[in-house]
Design an enzyme around this catalytic site. Structure first.
Site, PDB file in Angstrom:
ATOM      1  N   LYS A 178       0.846  -1.377   0.099  1.00  0.00           N
ATOM      2  CA  LYS A 178      -0.298   0.282   0.351  1.00  0.00           C
ATOM      3  C   LYS A 178       0.742   1.201   0.272  1.00  0.00           C
ATOM      4  CE  LYS A 178      -1.951  -1.782   3.915  1.00  0.00           C
ATOM      5  NZ  LYS A 178      -3.352  -2.141   4.415  1.00  0.00           N
ATOM      6  N   ASP A 195      -5.435  -7.036   9.698  1.00  0.00           N
ATOM      7  CA  ASP A 195      -6.534  -5.986   9.664  1.00  0.00           C
ATOM      8  C   ASP A 195      -7.973  -7.202   9.387  1.00  0.00           C
ATOM      9  OD1 ASP A 195      -6.062  -6.140   7.704  1.00  0.00           O
ATOM     10  OD2 ASP A 195      -6.453  -3.850   6.677  1.00  0.00           O
TER      11      ASP A 195
HETATM   12 MG    MG Z   1      -9.195  -0.410   7.489  1.00  0.00          MG
END
Ligand code: MG
Ligand code: ADP
Length: 463
Positions: A160, A196
């Site tokens: 990312k 996550d």
């Molecule tokens: Mg998130």
């Protein structure tokens, strides 16, 4: 400058071609499922696979966990600090949340500056909420981490767009603990390191026993699910892990058995991590807007879209965002006025209705492919756990792309129905807002019941 008259069939042919190369037909989606299953099996053993299949050293919560817990949730764009109270019986209080935005400097900083930013944010949160008691903290860290226990994990690589120096190959819990000490934060015990996806699954599973998949569709994309430990062949010894199931973080963003277009290749070549995270670059919020920009520029260069004066604007990397796509695809106003306003805000003035219709079509083609790839991979995970869909499955999804895009969820559901037919009714998709952080607090609670250390895992090579 006068606008070149565009032959209508030229634009129509180009659009048909685009549709064709971006289309994920049912046979293609079934091929994705087949390849995904193979890569899952390889990743669970020690074989080369684009799916890392990282064991999370935690099972689902029972719903009986109780107490107040702190969590830090580091996504791709934001850092969230939260306190969350679990009341047992699957019930929980409203979390207190404070959000911090990561700047590009933090994403490119060195390790101590990066972890100091996280520690300082936590300090602000603890002060604001007047939290003084000793607390267990769950740390959601949404990057590929190779864990050997619930509170230890080595960073495999950044994704990312992150490029913090000196973290790859090191234990991120150790680095955060040192930052807490440097910043004089006392009484906090990091009891769980959580991806996550794992946090999302845990948050939903706390109150829903059918939840067995967690998915992220935000800046990045990834998924986790429940696997019997006996199938996780690459774990050589479990240390003190006693449950018969374990959550596995698939790291599906790196799946690479997908049909790509020239536009994907351009995006990949210009990215911070060429040849990596191939699925993520076709699906997630960080990349969809950029992919659309590359296609818009291509259409402009062929004289099929906007005037040539727009080329300079369309050539600017990153100018077109995924949230623009949401606005564009959601525009049903007469004359596509929202799209016109949005284009004006980017500096593209004087678009024709045909231009705006083409922009809307291009965005839809790109986002539809993303949602169908997501559906195929989701179907692969469900059918790995339960080939005949003999029971109900709840899929928890967190992430702004899924939440805000006007068509993503609808298109994903449609593709699941095409793939699973009548059995698709056994799959429930549930938006789990802020679940990745809440789940870290829940897993901190699960981890209090027993910390698992000393597991041994063989090193896997990713392709
Ligand atoms: Mg998130
Ligand atoms: P994170 O991935 O950092 O945990 P989010 O789940 O909030 O955070 O996702 C943020 C990403 O969602 C942004 O980087 C952007 O790509 C995407 N996004 C933001 N707003 C929208 C929107 N309105 N429509 C579609 N995608 C969006």
């Amino acid at each position: 400058m006068t606008e070149k008259k565009i032959p209508k069939d030229g634009l129509r042919t180009a659009m048909d071609d685009l549709k064709r190369v971006f289309r994920v037909s049912v046979p293609e989606a079934n091929r994705i499922i087949y390849d995904f299953h193979r890569e899952m099996v390889r990743g669970l053993s020690c074989k080369k696979s684009s799916l890392r299949m990282l064991p999370a050293y935690v099972d689902r919560p029972t719903g009986g966990e109780k107490g107040k817990f702190i969590a830090l949730d580091l996504g791709g764009t934001n850092l969230r600090a939260l306190e969350f109270e679990l009341k047992g019986f699957g019930r929980s209080g409203k979390p207190k949340i404070m959000k911090f935005t990561l700047s590009k400097e933090e994403m490119d900083a060195d390790s101590s500056r990066f972890f100091d930013f996280i520690a300082k944010s936590l300090k602000l949160f603890l002060k604001k909420e007047k939290i003084r008691d000793a607390s267990a903290l769950g740390f959601t860290f949404s990057f590929p981490v190779r864990q050997s226990g619930i509170k230890t994990g080595i960073l495999v690589c950044w994704t990312k767009g992150f490029n913090v120096k000196g973290v790859i190959g090191r234990d991120v819990v150790g680095l955060l603990t040192k930052a807490l000490i440097r910043n004089r934060i006392r009484g906090i015990d990091i009891t769980a390191l959580v991806n996550d996806t794992v946090g999302t699954l845990a948050a939903k599973a706390y109150s829903d026993r059918n939840c067995d998949v967690g998915i992220i569709l935000g800046t990045g994309t990834n998924a986790c699910y429940i696997e019997p430990v006996n199938n996780i062949i690459k774990i050589k010894s479990y240390g003190r892990y006693s449950s018969s199931n374990m959550v596995v973080n698939v790291e599906w963003g790196n799946f690479n058995k997908l049909k790509r277009t020239v536009f994907d290749d351009i995006l990949d070549k210009d990215s911070a991590n060429p040849a990596e995270q191939i699925l993520e670059k076709m699906v997630s919020g960080m990349y969809l807007g950029e992919l659309a920009r590359i296609v818009l520029l291509h259409f402009n260069e062929r004289g099929l879209l906007f005037s040539p004066t727009s080329r300079k604007i369309l050539s600017k990397k990153g100018i077109f965002k995924t949230d623009h796509m949401s606005g564009i695809e959601g525009d049903s106003l007469y004359g596509l006025k929202t799209i016109d306003r949005l284009l004006n805000s980017l500096g593209i003035i004087g678009s024709t209705l045909s231009d705006r219709t083409a922009v809307k079509n291009i965005c839809s083609i790109i986002s539809e492919r993303a949602s169908r790839i997501t559906a195929a991979c989701t179907a692969a995970i469900i059918t790995r756990m339960d080939p005949d869909l003999s029971r109900m499955h709840t899929i928890a999804i967190d992430g702004t792309l899924y939440e805000k895009h006007p068509n993503f969820s609808k298109n994903m559901r449609q593709c699941l129905i095409e793939l699973l037919k009548g059995r698709a009714s056994r799959v429930r998709i549930s938006l789990a807002k802020d679940a990745s952080g809440k789940g870290a607090a829940i897993i901190a609670a699960v981890a209090m019941k027993g910390a698992w250390r000393g597991a041994k895992i063989c090193k896997t090579t990713e392709s």
